[in-house]
Write a protein that holds these residues in place. Structure first.
Motif, short mmCIF file in Angstrom:
data_model
loop_
_atom_site.label_atom_id
_atom_site.label_comp_id
_atom_site.label_asym_id
_atom_site.label_seq_id
_atom_site.Cartn_x
_atom_site.Cartn_y
_atom_site.Cartn_z
N MET A 194 0.60 -1.25 0.27
CA MET A 194 0.26 0.22 -0.17
C MET A 194 0.35 1.21 0.52
O MET A 194 0.37 2.32 -0.50
N ILE A 195 2.34 1.69 0.75
CA ILE A 195 3.03 2.12 0.66
C ILE A 195 3.27 2.67 -0.82
O ILE A 195 3.63 3.66 -0.71
N THR A 196 3.30 1.55 -1.34
CA THR A 196 4.22 1.89 -2.57
C THR A 196 3.44 2.07 -3.81
O THR A 196 4.02 2.46 -4.87
N THR A 197 2.08 1.78 -3.61
CA THR A 197 1.00 2.22 -4.49
C THR A 197 0.29 3.13 -4.33
O THR A 197 0.02 4.13 -5.32
N PHE A 198 0.40 3.43 -2.77
CA PHE A 198 0.03 5.43 -2.73
C PHE A 198 0.57 6.25 -3.18
O PHE A 198 -0.58 6.88 -4.16
N PRO A 199 1.68 6.16 -3.87
CA PRO A 199 2.35 7.46 -4.83
C PRO A 199 1.40 7.76 -6.43
O PRO A 199 1.27 8.09 -6.55
N MET A 200 0.75 5.92 -7.10
CA MET A 200 0.24 6.20 -7.79
C MET A 200 -0.93 7.08 -7.94
O MET A 200 -1.57 7.64 -8.81
N GLU A 201 -1.25 6.50 -6.69
CA GLU A 201 -2.84 7.83 -6.25
C GLU A 201 -2.21 9.53 -6.54
O GLU A 201 -3.17 10.03 -7.33
N THR A 202 -0.97 9.55 -5.84
CA THR A 202 -0.74 10.93 -5.22
C THR A 202 -0.37 11.37 -7.42
O THR A 202 -0.72 12.87 -7.00
N LEU A 203 0.09 11.08 -8.00
CA LEU A 203 0.45 11.65 -9.51
C LEU A 203 -0.84 11.80 -9.87
O LEU A 203 -0.85 13.02 -10.38
N TRP B 199 5.26 21.16 -2.61
CA TRP B 199 4.10 21.95 -2.12
C TRP B 199 2.53 21.18 -2.43
O TRP B 199 1.57 21.22 -1.43
N ILE B 200 2.19 20.87 -3.64
CA ILE B 200 1.10 19.92 -3.70
C ILE B 200 1.39 18.65 -4.03
O ILE B 200 0.08 18.57 -2.67
N THR B 201 2.17 18.13 -3.65
CA THR B 201 2.50 16.48 -3.44
C THR B 201 2.42 16.76 -1.67
O THR B 201 1.68 15.73 -1.00
N THR B 202 3.12 17.26 -0.61
CA THR B 202 2.67 17.81 0.94
C THR B 202 1.37 17.79 1.40
O THR B 202 0.78 17.56 1.99
N GLY B 203 0.69 18.27 0.50
CA GLY B 203 -0.72 18.78 0.85
C GLY B 203 -1.56 17.72 0.42
O GLY B 203 -2.46 17.75 1.44
N LEU B 204 -1.20 16.95 -0.46
CA LEU B 204 -2.27 16.03 -0.84
C LEU B 204 -2.07 14.63 0.63
O LEU B 204 -2.50 13.92 0.67
N CYS B 205 -0.45 14.76 0.34
CA CYS B 205 0.34 14.00 1.78
C CYS B 205 -1.07 13.68 2.82
O CYS B 205 -1.33 13.23 3.25
N ALA B 206 -0.67 14.98 3.21
CA ALA B 206 -0.91 15.23 4.57
C ALA B 206 -2.86 15.12 4.93
O ALA B 206 -3.03 15.06 5.59
#
Length: 387
Positions: A257-266, A289-296
């Motif tokens: 799940m941790i390694t799949t998470f970035p696919m959705e972030t993209l 900034w966008i990546t940080t906001g999405l992950c948060a």
């Protein structure tokens, strides 16, 4: 399968897998007909600004729901594994903090998922996808092998026969749709091929859908046979904390799940970029900034919600149905309108797909919201982790 019943659930997995395979191919044909290389651009070409806003909203909701679901899975699995590996530490005051659900989620998102999410090219995540396939096979093997060995009190009651059909059909459609739908990142996958041709892409679609179908059917059948009405949204939660092989599966599931998470972030980041910054040059500062906001945001939802089933139902019922069943066929009908009458026999399948998608979207979303509001502590109950 617990929600839909054994026979109905099995049939639904197979039928929806075939339908997703078909709509993915329709989406690729739409891209060629429109000459557009992203989902948003294709929908905007067909339906203008309102189409772009609608597709962006549902793509963002699908990606956000996926990110939150993956975080919930990490919280469901890793604390069990750490507690089993180091029981003496887990019983100390320090261990109760470090091995707590909230701390474990925050640590792994910040130090693993977030750095991977900073990649701009989905092709960079190819090795993590290969790991995901290996992890999936291990998880299925662990569930199949360990189910008969656990305490009979944890398994389905032998006095109760399995339900062949059940009342939660539309919630089940939402879960299954979430499992199969990858339409929102399919353009990225197509672009990552060394030789991006339609025939090669169709081969990827067929193979990927077949693997996902076999995996889903296997774990659904064995999981439901073992646990029946006790089946939880995350099947690994049905097993005791000290089961060695299941703890290996939990660890691999969390890493998966941790390694799949970035696919959705993209996907979510691309939606924001195309809506708010489409005419601007790339900015690394804005990217971070966008990546940080999405992950948060994903972290905040994942820390708050404990019930994986509710997240899958809502995300699958609302967003996945729109992206997988409504938009591909609607765009194909629009792109074919200049040469094909709207109600010709050639388009019947597409109209039926749209009707199916709208029905599933409305009923599944309403029933899932009602399900989420239901009080209690059983496998169907929505739950907050802040308690």
């Amino acid at each position: 399968m617990r929600q839909a019943g054994f026979v109905v659930g099995l049939a639904m997995v197979i039928v929806l897998a075939l339908l997703v395979d078909w709509t993915l191919r329709v989406l690729a044909v739409n891209s060629k007909l429109s000459g557009r290389q992203t989902y948003q651009d294709m929908v905007e070409y067909c339906f203008g600004r309102w189409g772009l806003l609608a597709s962006s909203f549902f793509q963002g909701a699908m990606a956000g729901g996926g990110m939150a679901s993956f975080i919930v899975i990490v919280g469901d699995t890793l604390p069990h594994v750490l507690g089993a590996l180091m029981p003496s530490v887990g019983q100390s005051a320090f261990g109760r903090v470090v091995f707590s659900r909230r701390f474990v989620i925050a640590f792994f998102v910040v130090f693993m998922a977030y750095p991977l999410s900073l990649y701009r090219d989905v092709g960079k995540l190819g090795k993590t996808s290969a790991f995901a396939v290996v992890a999936m096979c291990t998880i299925i093997a662990a569930v199949v092998m360990e189910g008969p060995r656990i305490n009979p009190s944890l398994r389905a009651s032998p006095e109760k026969s399995l339900q062949l059909a059940n009342t939660g059909v539309f919630q089940a459609v939402g879960v299954i749709t979430f499992a199969f739908v990858c339409h929102h990142n399919s353009f990225m996958i197509y672009g990552s091929l060394r030789k991006p041709t339609l025939n090669r892409y169709f081969e990827v679609i067929h193979l990927s859908t077949a693997i996902a179908t076999v995996a889903s059917v296997t774990i659904a059948v064995f999981g439901y046979v073992y646990f029946g009405e006790k089946t939880q949204g995350n099947i690994l939660n049905n097993f005791p904390q000290d089961n060695f092989l299941i703890n290996i599966a939990r660890f691999l599931f969390a890493l998966n799940m941790i390694t799949t998470f970035p696919m959705e972030t993209l996907v979510a980041r691309e939606v924001i970029e195309s809506l708010a910054f489409r005419d601007q040059e790339f900015s690394m500062k804005r990217h971070v900034w966008i990546t940080t906001g999405l992950c948060a945001a994903g972290l905040a939802i994942g820390e708050t919600v404990c019930n994986l089933g509710v997240l899958l139902e809502l995300t699958g019922g609302m967003s996945a149905s729109f992206l997988a069943f409504i938009l591909p066929s609607a765009c194909f009908i629009k792109l074919s309108s200049s040469s094909t009458p709207l109600y010709s026999r050639k388009l019947v399948g597409h109209w039926l797909c749209i009707v199916f998608g709208v029905t599933v979207m409305l009923l599944s979303t309403v029933l899932s919201i009602r399900h989420a509001a239901r009080a209690g502590s059983g496998p169907d109950a929505a739950a907050s982790c802040w308690r």
